[in-house]
Design a protein around this motif. Structure first.
Motif, PDB file in Angstrom:
ATOM      1  N   ALA A 523      12.633 -39.717 -19.767  1.00  0.00           N
ATOM      2  CA  ALA A 523      13.783 -40.616 -19.573  1.00  0.00           C
ATOM      3  C   ALA A 523      13.922 -40.935 -18.083  1.00  0.00           C
ATOM      4  CB  ALA A 523      15.050 -39.944 -20.101  1.00  0.00           C
ATOM      5  N   ASN A 524      14.775 -41.919 -17.793  1.00  0.00           N
ATOM      6  CA  ASN A 524      15.108 -42.248 -16.400  1.00  0.00           C
ATOM      7  C   ASN A 524      16.367 -41.463 -16.040  1.00  0.00           C
ATOM      8  OD1 ASN A 524      13.053 -44.281 -16.388  1.00  0.00           O
ATOM      9  ND2 ASN A 524      14.449 -45.574 -17.574  1.00  0.00           N
ATOM     10  N   LEU A 525      16.244 -40.477 -15.134  1.00  0.00           N
ATOM     11  CA  LEU A 525      17.312 -39.485 -14.959  1.00  0.00           C
ATOM     12  C   LEU A 525      17.878 -39.467 -13.538  1.00  0.00           C
ATOM     13  CD1 LEU A 525      15.348 -36.722 -16.862  1.00  0.00           C
ATOM     14  CD2 LEU A 525      17.324 -37.971 -17.764  1.00  0.00           C
ATOM     15  N   TYR A 526      19.196 -39.238 -13.458  1.00  0.00           N
ATOM     16  CA  TYR A 526      19.827 -39.043 -12.148  1.00  0.00           C
ATOM     17  C   TYR A 526      21.031 -38.117 -12.311  1.00  0.00           C
ATOM     18  CZ  TYR A 526      23.526 -42.408 -13.484  1.00  0.00           C
ATOM     19  OH  TYR A 526      24.568 -43.058 -14.098  1.00  0.00           O
ATOM     20  N   CYS A 527      21.527 -37.584 -11.197  1.00  0.00           N
ATOM     21  CA  CYS A 527      22.698 -36.688 -11.214  1.00  0.00           C
ATOM     22  C   CYS A 527      23.806 -37.252 -10.326  1.00  0.00           C
ATOM     23  CB  CYS A 527      22.328 -35.306 -10.682  1.00  0.00           C
ATOM     24  SG  CYS A 527      21.348 -34.327 -11.814  1.00  0.00           S
ATOM     25  N   THR A 528      25.044 -36.937 -10.684  1.00  0.00           N
ATOM     26  CA  THR A 528      26.177 -37.224  -9.790  1.00  0.00           C
ATOM     27  C   THR A 528      26.887 -35.909  -9.476  1.00  0.00           C
ATOM     28  OG1 THR A 528      27.737 -37.616 -11.596  1.00  0.00           O
ATOM     29  CG2 THR A 528      26.549 -39.535 -10.761  1.00  0.00           C
ATOM     30  N   LEU A 529      27.533 -35.866  -8.325  1.00  0.00           N
ATOM     31  CA  LEU A 529      28.282 -34.677  -7.894  1.00  0.00           C
ATOM     32  C   LEU A 529      29.756 -35.055  -7.766  1.00  0.00           C
ATOM     33  CD1 LEU A 529      25.916 -33.419  -5.020  1.00  0.00           C
ATOM     34  CD2 LEU A 529      25.833 -32.824  -7.431  1.00  0.00           C
ATOM     35  N   GLU A 530      30.637 -34.200  -8.296  1.00  0.00           N
ATOM     36  CA  GLU A 530      32.085 -34.431  -8.205  1.00  0.00           C
ATOM     37  C   GLU A 530      32.755 -33.187  -7.635  1.00  0.00           C
ATOM     38  OE1 GLU A 530      32.711 -37.205 -12.235  1.00  0.00           O
ATOM     39  OE2 GLU A 530      33.652 -35.224 -12.109  1.00  0.00           O
ATOM     40  N   LYS A 540      31.377 -37.978  -5.558  1.00  0.00           N
ATOM     41  CA  LYS A 540      31.075 -37.973  -4.124  1.00  0.00           C
ATOM     42  C   LYS A 540      29.635 -38.339  -3.790  1.00  0.00           C
ATOM     43  CE  LYS A 540      34.873 -36.489  -1.968  1.00  0.00           C
ATOM     44  NZ  LYS A 540      35.435 -37.059  -0.750  1.00  0.00           N
ATOM     45  N   ALA A 541      28.704 -38.124  -4.705  1.00  0.00           N
ATOM     46  CA  ALA A 541      27.297 -38.396  -4.368  1.00  0.00           C
ATOM     47  C   ALA A 541      26.501 -38.665  -5.645  1.00  0.00           C
ATOM     48  CB  ALA A 541      26.701 -37.213  -3.619  1.00  0.00           C
ATOM     49  N   LYS A 542      25.360 -39.324  -5.467  1.00  0.00           N
ATOM     50  CA  LYS A 542      24.518 -39.700  -6.610  1.00  0.00           C
ATOM     51  C   LYS A 542      23.061 -39.660  -6.171  1.00  0.00           C
ATOM     52  CE  LYS A 542      23.903 -43.847  -9.492  1.00  0.00           C
ATOM     53  NZ  LYS A 542      24.419 -45.199  -9.707  1.00  0.00           N
ATOM     54  N   THR A 543      22.208 -38.989  -6.954  1.00  0.00           N
ATOM     55  CA  THR A 543      20.781 -38.934  -6.605  1.00  0.00           C
ATOM     56  C   THR A 543      20.097 -40.250  -6.988  1.00  0.00           C
ATOM     57  OG1 THR A 543      20.024 -38.115  -8.744  1.00  0.00           O
ATOM     58  CG2 THR A 543      20.740 -36.452  -7.148  1.00  0.00           C
ATOM     59  N   ARG A 544      18.848 -40.395  -6.548  1.00  0.00           N
ATOM     60  CA  ARG A 544      18.048 -41.534  -6.998  1.00  0.00           C
ATOM     61  C   ARG A 544      17.730 -41.370  -8.484  1.00  0.00           C
ATOM     62  NH1 ARG A 544      15.156 -40.290  -2.166  1.00  0.00           N
ATOM     63  NH2 ARG A 544      15.377 -41.902  -0.581  1.00  0.00           N
ATOM     64  N   VAL A 545      17.360 -42.455  -9.133  1.00  0.00           N
ATOM     65  CA  VAL A 545      16.908 -42.384 -10.535  1.00  0.00           C
ATOM     66  C   VAL A 545      15.431 -41.965 -10.522  1.00  0.00           C
ATOM     67  CG1 VAL A 545      16.560 -43.644 -12.688  1.00  0.00           C
ATOM     68  CG2 VAL A 545      18.532 -44.190 -11.227  1.00  0.00           C
ATOM     69  N   ARG A 686      31.261 -44.497   2.328  1.00  0.00           N
ATOM     70  CA  ARG A 686      31.924 -43.355   1.694  1.00  0.00           C
ATOM     71  C   ARG A 686      30.919 -42.499   0.932  1.00  0.00           C
ATOM     72  NH1 ARG A 686      35.106 -45.476  -2.276  1.00  0.00           N
ATOM     73  NH2 ARG A 686      33.751 -44.643  -3.860  1.00  0.00           N
ATOM     74  N   ILE A 687      29.996 -43.158   0.199  1.00  0.00           N
ATOM     75  CA  ILE A 687      28.984 -42.428  -0.565  1.00  0.00           C
ATOM     76  C   ILE A 687      27.962 -41.835   0.408  1.00  0.00           C
ATOM     77  CG2 ILE A 687      27.134 -42.648  -2.290  1.00  0.00           C
ATOM     78  CD1 ILE A 687      29.864 -42.984  -3.545  1.00  0.00           C
ATOM     79  N   SER A 688      27.647 -40.559   0.233  1.00  0.00           N
ATOM     80  CA  SER A 688      26.710 -39.881   1.143  1.00  0.00           C
ATOM     81  C   SER A 688      25.299 -40.428   0.968  1.00  0.00           C
ATOM     82  CB  SER A 688      26.679 -38.377   0.846  1.00  0.00           C
ATOM     83  OG  SER A 688      27.960 -37.830   0.994  1.00  0.00           O
ATOM     84  N   GLY A 689      24.612 -40.612   2.093  1.00  0.00           N
ATOM     85  CA  GLY A 689      23.179 -40.919   2.042  1.00  0.00           C
ATOM     86  C   GLY A 689      22.405 -39.618   1.915  1.00  0.00           C
ATOM     87  N   VAL A 690      21.136 -39.708   1.530  1.00  0.00           N
ATOM     88  CA  VAL A 690      20.301 -38.499   1.420  1.00  0.00           C
ATOM     89  C   VAL A 690      20.079 -37.948   2.829  1.00  0.00           C
ATOM     90  CG1 VAL A 690      18.079 -37.594   0.678  1.00  0.00           C
ATOM     91  CG2 VAL A 690      19.210 -39.365  -0.667  1.00  0.00           C
TER      92      VAL A 690
END
Length: 862
Positions: A523-530, A540-545, A686-690
């Motif tokens: 699948a095409n997967l990513y994570c978010t952080l709260e 607060k943040a989101k990884t690449r897909v 506002r969104i964090s960069g890697v």
């Protein structure tokens, strides 16, 4: 500035409406109905003006009416004291700034009163003729006490003006303010008549065209030094000015006392004037203070309760806080009933759906949701600042062993503000449907909650459930059981916590999302952080897909700011690229949650210098991550670079001189790239960069690598935004300098807008040229970003929150005296830093050339 709670008038911007009911859940006075807020009433309504008695607590005080006709203020003498100590010279200089600003606004106020009085004489002259415009009684009612107020202020101005113009350190003027305060009785008479005056003026306008023309365009004379000779103002707006002026005088007295030594002969006189003014404001407000009703609730018990909690329901077009109960076979939505004093508390069932009849509509089947009023981000940010300020006040009261009544009053105010935030911040739709017809819509703050409720309901629906209808008696018994069975007793706001509970973490959480395992198919997967903040969770943040895989390897690092946070959540999604699967509630493609997990942020466990590796298990999926926490005072240290060849950690004057530029190359390039392809990016800045990308860009800029432009064009835009923030954060001293930091803090705390304008523009002129030019360059960029707020969701307030501490936070040597409790003084300092930047962001364009001409402009509504 504003001072009306319910009546919006010209030149007066009301605050976000707060619930007037005391939302103290579980106590006698709670009422869960969110729509019991005061609605903004039409002009000339029954409600009396409510005058703000605690102006210094209001974030709106720094907002400025930019449409006024105010002119040029007296220029203060140079050399505003900027040292950390409150020496006498500095105090007296600030006194002059406050007084010169107030004098300029007093001149404008007198001109406004003159404009109001101008038509009174000809109107009186025609009243006794055969063709009167108004009757004598109508004239008396509309212009009641204006002449008296004018004479009082003209005498005050004529006495104060020479004292300010011939300024010396021994000047006294406390007796003038004391006399002004002693004449406030005339304002009481004016306020008592105010509503009738407005109604009379409105009726006369409707029935008499001649008077309508007069009242629509009254000419107000501009100040002596102003370019504008006259401005047009309505009579209604001018009639409001005396009400506003009472609060203004009180603000100035606050500021003057703050900067008057206790042994100065003016001090007791100013104290007396302030006491009279505050008593006057209280006496006016007593009549209009809303009365609260008390409620209580009975007990009972029945079916097994599986889950309960507070959700915001969108009902009849407005947001209402509901207590939702999930029983083994039914979902029940309730609110606490209002009852008379001494009666038992009980829930009122708003609706119920048997689980056998409950379905979740798919995005395609979902109807369009009714129009919901979305509160602008800047109002939510304002409220957070206000809450932080009240928290600081509570801490100070406790430290000084203050009166328990004062602490309770502050806590009550904090609760009301936090409740408003809880009610107005959720925006994620959660719709449930009764197969027999009706749909219900909740708004949640996080996808996590939506997923939890959906999963809990679907798990119960796997059992063999029967449809049913409850009789009125059965429904009464079931609703009666809610009070005893509930597991969530308090609204999730910090003011409900006991003093011994953890205040949460303040600082920065560094998280590396490594990898995930356990997926059954590619699948095409990513994570978010709260993390939780102010009682609700924020993404607060989101990884690449990671495309087409069962074992994604992200290895991405994020820096997340914590504001009293206690939990971290990780959600894993499958990315959906099917454009047909649009959710009609918010027009977003619905990505599928593959798993979710939450961990507590234990202060002892995470406050180490080393990375701590962990695994979250979620629905058979394991996500591996590492984290470490840095407290605010540690993470925000400015450390000068050891080698001066790069740009990070090097003084801005050194960099611009080396580059022969006015604005550092790194600032220009990052801003250019953001404006080219990131200005419409949701959450830009506002969104964090890697973190690894940011470090790579930092290295390239420090080395002045010729491939910078190629690298910038390929890099994720959030990493470029993060690099710009990092550059300002790592300057050896803040862009607005250590030397001027105390003066910026004092200037933004001034309550009188004219004095504040004098001070804030004076401080900009005092900056070194490279700092000032770079600041103005950044300011215009941030304004352009905010123009795209409907798309990128970044308002001026959001941007000020992100950049304020970055541009103002003092370097380590300067800030030692400022750092105590992270959750106490830091929140107060950070709030002030945000307010300084917000002040300049809301200001009309500031030109370097105009500023350097040594002329100070202000446009504050009086």
């Amino acid at each position: 500035m504003w001072c009306l709670l319910a009546v919006p008038l010209p030149g007066c911007s009301p605050p976000p409406s707060l619930p007037l009911t005391d939302f103290n859940y579980g106590a006698d006075e709670y009422d869960a109905e969110g729509n019991e807020e005061p609605k903004a009433l039409p002009e000339g309504s029954e409600t009396m003006p409510y005058i703000d008695e605690s102006p210094t607590m209001s974030p709106q005080l720094s907002a400025r009416g930019q449409e006024s006709g105010d002119g040029v203020s007296p220029t203060p003498t140079d050399g505003l004291g900027t040292g950390g100590e409150r020496d006498a010279g500095k105090g007296l200089e600030m006194r002059k700034l406050v007084l010169s600003g107030f004098l300029a606004s007093e001149e404008i106020y007198i001109n406004q009163l003159e404009a109001l009085l101008l038509p009174m004489k000809p109107l009186k002259a025609t009243a006794t003729t055969s063709q009167p415009v108004l009757t004598l009684q109508q004239i008396e009612t509309i212009f009641y006490k204006i002449q008296d107020i004018y004479e009082i202020h003209k005498e005050f101005y004529d006495s104060l003006c020479p004292k300010v113009q011939q300024w010396d350190s021994n000047i006294t003027m406390g007796h003038l303010f004391q006399k002004l305060a002693s004449q406030l009785g005339v304002y009481k008479a004016f306020v008592d008549n105010y509503k009738i005056a407005l109604e009379t003026a409105e009726k006369c306008s409707q029935s008499n065209y001649q008077f309508q023309k007069i009242s629509e365009e009254l000419k107000v004379k501009g100040p002596k030094d102003s370019k504008e000779s006259h401005t047009s103002v309505t009579m209604e707006a001018l009639l409001y000015k005396p009400i506003d002026r009472v609060t203004r005088s009180t603000l100035v007295l606050h500021d003057l006392l703050k900067h008057t030594p206790a042994d100065h002969p003016d001090y007791p006189l100013l104290q007396d004037a302030l006491r009279i003014s505050q008593n006057f404001l209280s006496s006016i407000n007593e009549d209009i203070d809303p009365r609260r009703t008390a409620v209580t609730t009975p007990k009972g018990e029945t079916r097994q309760l599986v889950k309960d909690g507070f959700l915001v329901e969108l009902s009849e077009g407005s947001r209402k806080l509901r207590h939702v109960f999930l029983f083994t076979d039914v979902l029940l939505c309730a609110k606490l009933k209002k009852t008379a004093v001494g009666k038992h508390q009980q829930y009122d069932c708003k609706w119920y759906v048997p689980l056998a009849d409950l379905v979740f509509p798919s995005p395609e089947e979902s109807e369009h949701c009714p129009q919901v009023h979305v509160i602008p981000d800047h109002e939510l940010e304002d409220m957070k600042m206000k809450i932080s300020a009240i928290k600081s006040e509570v801490q100070k009261e406790k430290a000084n062993k203050g009166q328990s009544r004062a602490i309770e009053r502050l806590k009550k105010k904090m609760f009301e503000n936090e409740f408003w935030l809880l009610l107005n911040s959720p925006a994620i739709p959660f719709r449930i449907h009764n197969r027999n017809g009706k749909s219900y819509l909740f708004l949640l703050s996080s996808d996590y909650e939506r997923s939890e409720w959906r999963e809990a309901i679907q798990k119960l629906q796997k059992k063999d459930l029967q449809a049913f209808v409850l009789s009125s008696v059965e429904l009464q018994v079931l609703t009666g059981s809610c009070f005893k069975l509930r597991t969530v007793h308090n609204i999730p706001v910090t003011s409900n916590k006991d003093d011994d509970e953890s205040p949460g973490l303040y600082g920065f959480l560094h998280v590396i999302v490594h990898s995930a395992k356990g997926f059954k198919q590619s699948a095409n997967l990513y994570c978010t952080l709260e993390v939780d903040s102010f009682g609700y969770f924020v993404s607060k943040a989101k990884t690449r897909v990671f495309r087409d895989t069962t074992e994604p390897q992200w290895n991405e690092e994020f820096e997340i700011e914590l504001e009293g946070s206690q939990s971290l959540r990780i959600l894993c999604y499958e990315k959906c690229y099917d454009k047909t699967k649009l959710n009609k509630d918010n027009n977003e493609i619905v990505d599928k949650i593959m798993g979710k997990g939450q961990i507590q942020l234990d202060p002892q466990a995470v406050q180490t210098k080393n990375w701590h590796m962990d695994v979250i298990e979620m629905n058979g999926i394991k996500v591996e991550f590492s984290m470490k926490f840095t407290s605010r005072d540690m993470s925000l240290k400015r450390t000068p670079s050891k080698k001066q060849t790069g740009v990070f950690g090097v003084k801005i004057s050194v960099v611009t001189k080396r580059e022969r530029s006015k604005v550092p190359y790194i600032v220009r390039q990052c801003i250019e790239e953001v404006e080219k392809r990131g200005i419409e990016e949701v959450g830009i800045y506002r969104i964090s960069g890697v973190a690894t990308d940011i470090q790579a860009l930092k290295a390239v800029f420090d080395a002045n690598n010729k491939d910078i432009l190629v690298m910038l064009s390929d890099m994720d835009i959030n990493a470029i935004a993060g690099t710009l923030k990092l550059y300002f954060r790592e300057l050896p001293e803040p862009l607005l300098t250590d030397r001027l930091y105390p003066a910026f803090m004092e200037g933004i705390a001034l309550s009188d807008p004219a004095a504040k304008e004098n001070c804030m523009m004076h401080l900009l002129r005092s900056l070194p040229d490279p700092n000032l030019i770079t600041f103005l360059f950044l300011l215009e960029h941030l304004k352009r970003v905010a123009e795209k707020e409907p798309i990128n969701k970044m308002s001026l307030h959001n941007l000020a929150t992100v950049f304020g501490p970055t541009l103002l936070r003092p370097s380590e040597g300067e800030s030692k005296g400022h750092l105590t409790l992270a959750s106490d003084i830091w929140s107060h300092d950070v709030m002030a830093q945000v307010q300084v930047l917000l002040y300049y962001l809301q200001h009309p364009p500031i030109s370097f050339t105009e500023l350097k001409r040594n002329t100070l402009y202000f446009s504050t509504d009086v």
